[in-house]
Design a protein around this motif. Structure first.
Motif, mmCIF file in Angstrom:
data_model
loop_
_atom_site.group_PDB
_atom_site.id
_atom_site.type_symbol
_atom_site.label_atom_id
_atom_site.label_comp_id
_atom_site.label_asym_id
_atom_site.label_seq_id
_atom_site.Cartn_x
_atom_site.Cartn_y
_atom_site.Cartn_z
ATOM 1 N N MET A 130 20.520 -52.569 40.597
ATOM 2 C CA MET A 130 19.581 -51.808 41.153
ATOM 3 C C MET A 130 18.626 -51.414 40.526
ATOM 4 O O MET A 130 19.044 -50.568 39.537
ATOM 5 N N HIS A 131 17.468 -51.867 40.029
ATOM 6 C CA HIS A 131 16.692 -51.520 39.017
ATOM 7 C C HIS A 131 15.283 -51.008 39.318
ATOM 8 O O HIS A 131 14.342 -51.706 39.912
ATOM 9 N N ASP A 132 14.841 -49.760 38.911
ATOM 10 C CA ASP A 132 13.369 -49.214 39.297
ATOM 11 C C ASP A 132 12.658 -49.906 38.079
ATOM 12 O O ASP A 132 12.981 -50.268 37.143
ATOM 13 N N VAL A 133 11.520 -50.339 38.717
ATOM 14 C CA VAL A 133 10.583 -51.064 37.846
ATOM 15 C C VAL A 133 10.023 -50.365 36.887
ATOM 16 O O VAL A 133 9.615 -50.819 35.746
ATOM 17 N N ASP A 134 9.982 -48.942 36.772
ATOM 18 C CA ASP A 134 9.306 -48.253 35.686
ATOM 19 C C ASP A 134 10.374 -47.740 34.588
ATOM 20 O O ASP A 134 9.991 -46.853 33.896
ATOM 21 N N LEU A 135 11.499 -48.303 34.742
ATOM 22 C CA LEU A 135 12.559 -47.770 33.741
ATOM 23 C C LEU A 135 13.061 -48.709 32.776
ATOM 24 O O LEU A 135 13.643 -49.823 33.210
ATOM 25 N N LEU A 136 12.445 -48.875 31.587
ATOM 26 C CA LEU A 136 12.949 -49.867 30.403
ATOM 27 C C LEU A 136 13.884 -49.129 29.420
ATOM 28 O O LEU A 136 13.643 -48.301 28.976
ATOM 29 N N PRO A 137 15.119 -50.211 29.259
ATOM 30 C CA PRO A 137 16.077 -49.822 28.456
ATOM 31 C C PRO A 137 15.237 -50.078 27.223
ATOM 32 O O PRO A 137 14.849 -51.011 26.625
ATOM 33 N N LEU A 138 15.965 -48.848 26.054
ATOM 34 C CA LEU A 138 15.083 -49.191 24.736
ATOM 35 C C LEU A 138 16.426 -49.260 23.720
ATOM 36 O O LEU A 138 16.200 -50.098 22.657
ATOM 37 N N SER A 143 24.350 -51.872 28.098
ATOM 38 C CA SER A 143 25.132 -53.286 28.366
ATOM 39 C C SER A 143 24.772 -53.641 29.869
ATOM 40 O O SER A 143 25.131 -52.970 30.665
ATOM 41 N N TYR A 144 24.113 -54.823 30.043
ATOM 42 C CA TYR A 144 23.896 -55.523 31.428
ATOM 43 C C TYR A 144 25.142 -56.551 31.796
ATOM 44 O O TYR A 144 24.828 -57.116 32.663
ATOM 45 N N ALA A 145 26.349 -56.327 31.086
ATOM 46 C CA ALA A 145 27.204 -57.167 31.454
ATOM 47 C C ALA A 145 27.919 -56.829 32.664
ATOM 48 O O ALA A 145 27.759 -55.848 33.261
ATOM 49 N N TYR A 146 28.645 -57.883 33.020
ATOM 50 C CA TYR A 146 29.440 -57.793 34.566
ATOM 51 C C TYR A 146 30.313 -56.589 34.573
ATOM 52 O O TYR A 146 31.099 -56.317 33.701
ATOM 53 N N PRO A 147 29.886 -55.766 35.501
ATOM 54 C CA PRO A 147 30.916 -54.371 35.646
ATOM 55 C C PRO A 147 32.223 -54.484 36.474
ATOM 56 O O PRO A 147 31.814 -54.942 37.737
ATOM 57 N N LYS A 148 33.195 -54.204 36.043
ATOM 58 C CA LYS A 148 34.323 -54.097 36.571
ATOM 59 C C LYS A 148 34.485 -52.957 37.726
ATOM 60 O O LYS A 148 34.856 -52.859 38.890
ATOM 61 N N GLN A 149 33.585 -51.849 37.203
ATOM 62 C CA GLN A 149 33.405 -50.851 38.065
ATOM 63 C C GLN A 149 32.163 -50.309 38.196
ATOM 64 O O GLN A 149 31.327 -50.868 37.203
ATOM 65 N N PRO A 150 31.402 -49.653 39.278
ATOM 66 C CA PRO A 150 29.954 -49.345 39.000
ATOM 67 C C PRO A 150 29.737 -48.951 37.892
ATOM 68 O O PRO A 150 30.357 -48.103 37.371
ATOM 69 N N PHE A 151 28.540 -49.475 37.263
ATOM 70 C CA PHE A 151 28.240 -48.975 35.999
ATOM 71 C C PHE A 151 26.726 -48.242 36.025
ATOM 72 O O PHE A 151 25.913 -48.799 36.282
ATOM 73 N N HIS A 152 26.625 -46.969 35.716
ATOM 74 C CA HIS A 152 25.445 -46.426 35.960
ATOM 75 C C HIS A 152 24.747 -46.338 34.531
ATOM 76 O O HIS A 152 24.920 -45.506 33.628
ATOM 77 N N LEU A 153 23.806 -47.121 34.466
ATOM 78 C CA LEU A 153 23.109 -47.333 33.111
ATOM 79 C C LEU A 153 22.503 -46.088 32.778
ATOM 80 O O LEU A 153 22.490 -45.422 31.539
ATOM 81 N N ALA A 154 21.435 -45.655 33.651
ATOM 82 C CA ALA A 154 20.327 -44.635 33.522
ATOM 83 C C ALA A 154 21.265 -43.220 33.645
ATOM 84 O O ALA A 154 20.777 -42.451 34.461
ATOM 85 N N GLY A 169 20.843 -42.817 40.127
ATOM 86 C CA GLY A 169 19.616 -43.413 40.441
ATOM 87 C C GLY A 169 19.107 -44.390 39.069
ATOM 88 O O GLY A 169 19.860 -44.404 38.310
ATOM 89 N N GLY A 170 17.899 -45.025 39.278
ATOM 90 C CA GLY A 170 17.406 -45.504 38.191
ATOM 91 C C GLY A 170 17.632 -47.001 37.900
ATOM 92 O O GLY A 170 16.970 -47.933 38.246
ATOM 93 N N ILE A 171 18.990 -46.877 37.232
ATOM 94 C CA ILE A 171 19.497 -48.529 36.957
ATOM 95 C C ILE A 171 20.840 -48.294 37.311
ATOM 96 O O ILE A 171 21.835 -47.298 36.384
ATOM 97 N N LEU A 172 21.591 -49.176 38.295
ATOM 98 C CA LEU A 172 22.995 -48.926 38.268
ATOM 99 C C LEU A 172 23.491 -50.579 38.657
ATOM 100 O O LEU A 172 22.746 -51.113 39.558
ATOM 101 N N LEU A 173 24.408 -50.721 37.992
ATOM 102 C CA LEU A 173 24.921 -52.277 38.125
ATOM 103 C C LEU A 173 26.260 -52.186 38.782
ATOM 104 O O LEU A 173 27.231 -51.247 38.627
ATOM 105 N N THR A 211 31.214 -45.702 36.248
ATOM 106 C CA THR A 211 31.433 -45.488 34.633
ATOM 107 C C THR A 211 29.996 -45.439 34.302
ATOM 108 O O THR A 211 28.862 -45.734 34.899
ATOM 109 N N ARG A 212 29.884 -45.097 32.906
ATOM 110 C CA ARG A 212 28.577 -44.887 32.310
ATOM 111 C C ARG A 212 28.553 -45.389 30.648
ATOM 112 O O ARG A 212 29.867 -45.565 30.050
ATOM 113 N N PRO A 213 27.332 -45.504 30.140
ATOM 114 C CA PRO A 213 27.690 -45.999 28.572
ATOM 115 C C PRO A 213 28.066 -45.070 27.710
ATOM 116 O O PRO A 213 27.811 -43.766 27.979
ATOM 117 N N GLU A 214 28.840 -45.430 26.795
ATOM 118 C CA GLU A 214 29.485 -44.436 25.974
ATOM 119 C C GLU A 214 28.827 -44.827 24.419
ATOM 120 O O GLU A 214 28.454 -45.806 24.336
#
Ligand code: UDP
Ligand code: MN
Length: 302
Positions: A130-138, A143-154, A169-173, A211-214
């Motif tokens: 689920m990706h907001d159009v205005d949020l760019l990962p720098l 990682s946008y890899a397949y998530p075994k658990q919901p992965f909140h990138l933002a 919100g923002g970006i959730l895999l 889960t979230r990025p570490e």
């Protein structure tokens, strides 16, 4: 006599050989046709979405549908599509971008658009962003890899604007199975906000760990670029009993009852990066959620 017998045998022999050869050729040909059909797996997708192979050799076996809820954010879209295309190619992710373009006159409904994007892609994709159009990962370690658990990138400690611990919100895999278990998102959220907080409770109730990025050291200022245009006002209006209803957990609505019409698909390419636009006309149940339209004439009837 002997000769005639020889000729008859020879003719039958030829016939047997001919039939056998024809049989073998038929078997080989049908096997080849079968192989072509089976391996050319992208054909139905090309027809539906205009999927083209990405530029790099893809190693990932799972396919990602990037679902972008969208309305009138053309400047952001022009930046988003090529940027995310390169970012995902660099990670060798197999993906397609879907712009879920709300074309009706109701207030924006981010959650329903994502539900619809999911329903339209779930047969061909294993997980969604689920990706907001205005949020760019720098940071390339996001990682946008397949998530075994919901992965909140933002994540709250990385997002430039939102820092509360339950923010998702923002970006959730999330993978297809998990999104279905929780019946997607609530359809009651017309206008800006809270649909993501309600989704957080859905995940919790289903005992799914977010889960979230570490080990990301770029912090809130340099992990994402929020290209939210300055003149983009958020629609925070509340009318009818919206405030009261949308503060509560919704156990009724979601994937199974979202109502809409698809008005068309368009494939577009921005600087060589492909995306599919789905024009979506949402249908509002005015009895259940009259706040889908807060225009003065409607609201005055309360
Ligand atoms: N959005 C949109 N058009 C709108 C409102 C929202 O396309 O009129 C989409 C867009 O993808 C945006 C997301 O919904 O990034 C979240 O909205 P917004 O950026 O206003 O929320 P923020 O997270 O900045 O508070
Ligand atoms: Mn924004």
């Amino acid at each position: 006599m002997v000769r005639a017998k020889y000729v008859r045998f020879s003719f039958t022999g030829y016939l047997v050989v001919l039939i056998s050869v024809m049989f073998i050729i038929t078997v080989i040909l049908s096997f080849k046709l079968l192989t072509i059909d089976q391996c050319n797996c992208l054909v139905p997708d090309i027809v539906k979405y205009g999927i083209r192979p990405t530029t790099k050799l893809i190693s990932s076996k799972h396919r990602l549908a990037v679902l972008v809820p969208y309305r009138e954010r053309f400047e952001e879209l022009l930046e988003f599509v090529p940027y995310i295309h390169n970012f995902l190619n660099n990670q060798q992710i197999s993906y397609n971008i879907f712009i879920l373009n709300q074309v009706d006159a109701y207030r924006f409904n981010r959650a329903s658009l994502i539900n619809i994007g999911f329903l339209h892609t779930k047969h061909d994709f294993d997980y969604i962003a689920m990706h907001d159009v205005d949020l760019l990962p720098l940071n390339s370690n996001l990682s946008y890899a397949y998530p075994k658990q919901p992965f909140h990138l933002a994540a709250p400690d990385l997002h430039p604007k939102y820092h509360y611990s339950k923010f998702i919100g923002g970006i959730l895999l999330i993978n297809r199975e998990h999104f279905e278990i929780v019946n997607g998102l609530s359809n009651r959220y017309w206008g800006w906000g809270l649909e993501d907080d309600e989704f957080y409770v859905r995940l919790k109730d289903a005992h799914l760990n977010v889960t979230r990025p570490e080990n990301i050291s770029t912090g809130v200022n340099n992990t994402f670029r929020h290209i939210h245009g300055k003149d983009r006002k958020r629609d925070t209006t509340k009318c009818f009993n919206q405030r009261e209803v949308t503060r509560k957990r919704d156990r009724q609505t979601g994937l199974h009852d979202v109502r809409y019409n698809i008005l068309g698909y368009k494939n577009l390419e921005i600087n060589g990066a492909p995306a599919t636009i789905i024009n979506i006309q949402l249908i509002c149940n005015h009895t259940a959620t009259p706040w889908c339209d807060c225009s003065p004439q409607k609201s005055a009837k309360v």
